[in-house]
Design a protein around this motif. Structure first.
Motif, PDB file in Angstrom:
ATOM      1  N   ARG A 231       0.822  -1.205   0.000  1.00 30.41           N
ATOM      2  CA  ARG A 231       0.000   0.000   0.000  1.00 30.41           C
ATOM      3  C   ARG A 231       0.864   1.267   0.000  1.00 30.41           C
ATOM      4  NH1 ARG A 231      -3.758   0.527   4.969  1.00 30.41           N
ATOM      5  NH2 ARG A 231      -3.745   2.769   5.136  1.00 30.41           N
ATOM      6  N   ILE A 232       1.929   1.250   0.789  1.00 26.28           N
ATOM      7  CA  ILE A 232       2.840   2.392   0.832  1.00 26.28           C
ATOM      8  C   ILE A 232       3.444   2.620  -0.545  1.00 26.28           C
ATOM      9  CG2 ILE A 232       5.018   3.251   1.791  1.00 26.28           C
ATOM     10  CD1 ILE A 232       4.317   1.494   4.312  1.00 26.28           C
ATOM     11  N   ARG A 233       3.878   1.516  -1.167  1.00 23.83           N
ATOM     12  CA  ARG A 233       4.492   1.622  -2.500  1.00 23.83           C
ATOM     13  C   ARG A 233       3.478   2.155  -3.507  1.00 23.83           C
ATOM     14  NH1 ARG A 233       9.454   2.647  -3.527  1.00 23.83           N
ATOM     15  NH2 ARG A 233      10.131   1.920  -5.545  1.00 23.83           N
ATOM     16  N   ALA A 234       2.228   1.681  -3.420  1.00 22.12           N
ATOM     17  CA  ALA A 234       1.194   2.149  -4.339  1.00 22.12           C
ATOM     18  C   ALA A 234       0.906   3.633  -4.125  1.00 22.12           C
ATOM     19  CB  ALA A 234      -0.092   1.331  -4.144  1.00 22.12           C
ATOM     20  N   ASN A 235       0.827   4.057  -2.875  1.00 27.32           N
ATOM     21  CA  ASN A 235       0.617   5.481  -2.580  1.00 27.32           C
ATOM     22  C   ASN A 235       1.743   6.327  -3.147  1.00 27.32           C
ATOM     23  OD1 ASN A 235      -1.792   5.145  -1.221  1.00 27.32           O
ATOM     24  ND2 ASN A 235      -0.868   5.109   0.822  1.00 27.32           N
ATOM     25  N   SER A 236       2.967   5.810  -3.019  1.00 25.80           N
ATOM     26  CA  SER A 236       4.114   6.561  -3.523  1.00 25.80           C
ATOM     27  C   SER A 236       4.094   6.657  -5.040  1.00 25.80           C
ATOM     28  CB  SER A 236       5.411   5.891  -3.060  1.00 25.80           C
ATOM     29  OG  SER A 236       6.542   6.596  -3.529  1.00 25.80           O
ATOM     30  N   LEU A 237       3.824   5.521  -5.701  1.00 25.31           N
ATOM     31  CA  LEU A 237       3.781   5.519  -7.168  1.00 25.31           C
ATOM     32  C   LEU A 237       2.655   6.403  -7.698  1.00 25.31           C
ATOM     33  CD1 LEU A 237       4.494   1.737  -7.869  1.00 25.31           C
ATOM     34  CD2 LEU A 237       6.013   3.671  -8.315  1.00 25.31           C
ATOM     35  N   ALA A 238       1.562   6.494  -6.935  1.00 27.18           N
ATOM     36  CA  ALA A 238       0.446   7.355  -7.342  1.00 27.18           C
ATOM     37  C   ALA A 238       0.708   8.819  -7.017  1.00 27.18           C
ATOM     38  CB  ALA A 238      -0.838   6.890  -6.646  1.00 27.18           C
ATOM     39  N   GLY A 239       1.814   9.102  -6.346  1.00 27.03           N
ATOM     40  CA  GLY A 239       2.171  10.487  -6.052  1.00 27.03           C
ATOM     41  C   GLY A 239       1.447  11.092  -4.866  1.00 27.03           C
ATOM     42  N   ARG A 240       0.804  10.251  -4.043  1.00 29.59           N
ATOM     43  CA  ARG A 240       0.000  10.807  -2.949  1.00 29.59           C
ATOM     44  C   ARG A 240       0.856  11.494  -1.885  1.00 29.59           C
ATOM     45  NH1 ARG A 240      -3.208   5.732  -3.558  1.00 29.59           N
ATOM     46  NH2 ARG A 240      -5.005   6.293  -4.837  1.00 29.59           N
ATOM     47  N   TYR A 241       2.008  10.903  -1.561  1.00 28.32           N
ATOM     48  CA  TYR A 241       2.881  11.544  -0.564  1.00 28.32           C
ATOM     49  C   TYR A 241       3.419  12.869  -1.111  1.00 28.32           C
ATOM     50  CZ  TYR A 241       2.903   6.995   1.806  1.00 28.32           C
ATOM     51  OH  TYR A 241       2.541   5.827   2.441  1.00 28.32           O
ATOM     52  N   ASP A 242       3.841  12.864  -2.377  1.00 32.81           N
ATOM     53  CA  ASP A 242       4.376  14.086  -2.973  1.00 32.81           C
ATOM     54  C   ASP A 242       3.323  15.192  -3.010  1.00 32.81           C
ATOM     55  OD1 ASP A 242       6.880  12.934  -3.421  1.00 32.81           O
ATOM     56  OD2 ASP A 242       6.287  12.166  -5.387  1.00 32.81           O
ATOM     57  N   GLU A 243       2.088  14.833  -3.339  1.00 31.32           N
ATOM     58  CA  GLU A 243       1.016  15.819  -3.389  1.00 31.32           C
ATOM     59  C   GLU A 243       0.741  16.384  -1.996  1.00 31.32           C
ATOM     60  OE1 GLU A 243      -2.481  14.346  -5.363  1.00 31.32           O
ATOM     61  OE2 GLU A 243      -1.292  13.361  -6.897  1.00 31.32           O
ATOM     62  N   ALA A 244       0.747  15.503  -0.987  1.00 30.31           N
ATOM     63  CA  ALA A 244       0.487  15.954   0.378  1.00 30.31           C
ATOM     64  C   ALA A 244       1.601  16.870   0.870  1.00 30.31           C
ATOM     65  CB  ALA A 244       0.322  14.765   1.311  1.00 30.31           C
ATOM     66  N   ILE A 245       2.858  16.511   0.547  1.00 27.33           N
ATOM     67  CA  ILE A 245       3.998  17.350   0.938  1.00 27.33           C
ATOM     68  C   ILE A 245       3.915  18.706   0.268  1.00 27.33           C
ATOM     69  CG2 ILE A 245       6.511  17.591   0.745  1.00 27.33           C
ATOM     70  CD1 ILE A 245       6.620  14.468   1.019  1.00 27.33           C
ATOM     71  N   ALA A 246       3.569  18.709  -1.023  1.00 26.80           N
ATOM     72  CA  ALA A 246       3.444  19.972  -1.746  1.00 26.80           C
ATOM     73  C   ALA A 246       2.334  20.828  -1.158  1.00 26.80           C
ATOM     74  CB  ALA A 246       3.177  19.703  -3.224  1.00 26.80           C
ATOM     75  N   ALA A 247       1.225  20.189  -0.778  1.00 30.62           N
ATOM     76  CA  ALA A 247       0.117  20.929  -0.180  1.00 30.62           C
ATOM     77  C   ALA A 247       0.536  21.583   1.128  1.00 30.62           C
ATOM     78  CB  ALA A 247      -1.076  19.999   0.055  1.00 30.62           C
TER      79      ALA A 247
END
Length: 278
Positions: A231-247
């Motif tokens: 799940r962590i890998r999928a979230n990362s590949l989908a860019g969810r962490y990057d989007e949250a950090i940018a927000a």
């Protein structure tokens, strides 16, 4: 009350058999070393007398606090709930069994003072520091899981799962608001997030002794942790962490409406942040 330099968070679920001993050892260590510290026990929906015991100790220890989860939410949720409410400049968590003696916190604190943003205790950097070894089957499964974690998630640490970690408060406030895994698999996620944020992470060998009363099942919980890694890998590949950090970077507050839009998992983090501030 003075702002504490150190916050020690202890997640606890049905720990009436050993929480009193843990508090005795932690409070004695704090007093003996003269630490400017608060202790936060997070009760994860215990059905026994864990909360009552902590309340009794609070009557004589003003810097001991109890946080109670809304039901049984998991160790990852408990650690996050405690650390986000901790007031210390350095915040750390330790398991209630104190497999790593509280005195070893000095090694984590020293790493933070030496420039690390995150200091993680390690059972495997120096095996001579292990006072009570795990059964061979636990060692085997633990090493296999760590190898998979290093390979799948690119984490270059010998021990991701040791329940003895410390953070600069500023780093913890971001890392744990991005955390989405709420049970056993949260450790690799917070390290994965910390690396994404370019934090300096220092792995520190600590004295450690296995507790036979450990509730973790390497078969059942291990499979769940593998699912969490996927799940962590999928979230990362989908860019969810990057989007949250940018927000976060685009606004003046740590948790914002934008963060809640980056996916169901991160929306839970925003909700958690709101609960903590209440």
């Amino acid at each position: 009350m003075a702002h504490p330099r150190l916050s020690i968070v202890i997640p606890a679920f049905n720990e009436s058999a050993r929480i009193e001993d843990a508090l005795e050892r932690v409070m004695s260590c704090v007093a003996e070393r003269g630490w400017d510290a608060e202790v936060v026990v997070v009760d994860d929906g215990s059905k026994d007398d864990t909360a009552a015991i902590v309340h009794r100790w609070m009557e004589h220890h003003p810097r001991l606090h109890l946080v109670q989860n809304p039901g049984n939410k998991g160790k990852g949720y408990s650690v996050r709930n405690g650390l986000l409410q901790a007031a210390g400049d350095i915040v750390m968590f330790t398991d209630a069994d104190l497999s790593a003696p509280m005195e070893e916190a000095e090694r984590l604190i020293a790493a933070i003072e030496d420039g690390a943003d995150v200091a993680i205790g390690s059972r495997w950097m120096d095996r001579t520091r292990q006072t009570i070894h795990q059964p061979l089957y636990r060692q085997f499964f633990g090493r296999c899981f760590n190898w998979i974690t290093r390979t799948v998630m690119g984490l270059p640490f010998k021990d991701t799962q040791c329940g003895f970690k410390a953070f600069k408060r500023s780093a913890a406030q971001v890392i744990f608001r991005l955390q989405t895994i709420e049970r056993w698999g949260f450790d690799p996620e917070i390290l994965f997030i910390a690396r994404k944020l370019k934090h300096v992470i220092r792995e520190v060998p600590v004295t450690w002794g296995h507790d036979e009363r450990s509730r973790m099942s390497y078969l059942k919980d291990g499979m769940k942790m593998l699912e969490d890694m996927a799940r962590i890998r999928a979230n990362s590949l989908a860019g969810r962490y990057d989007e949250a950090i940018a927000a976060m970077k685009d606004t003046s507050t740590m948790v914002t409406p934008q963060v809640a839009k980056v996916g169901a998992n991160v929306a839970q983090v925003a909700k958690m942040g709101a609960e903590v501030r209440q």
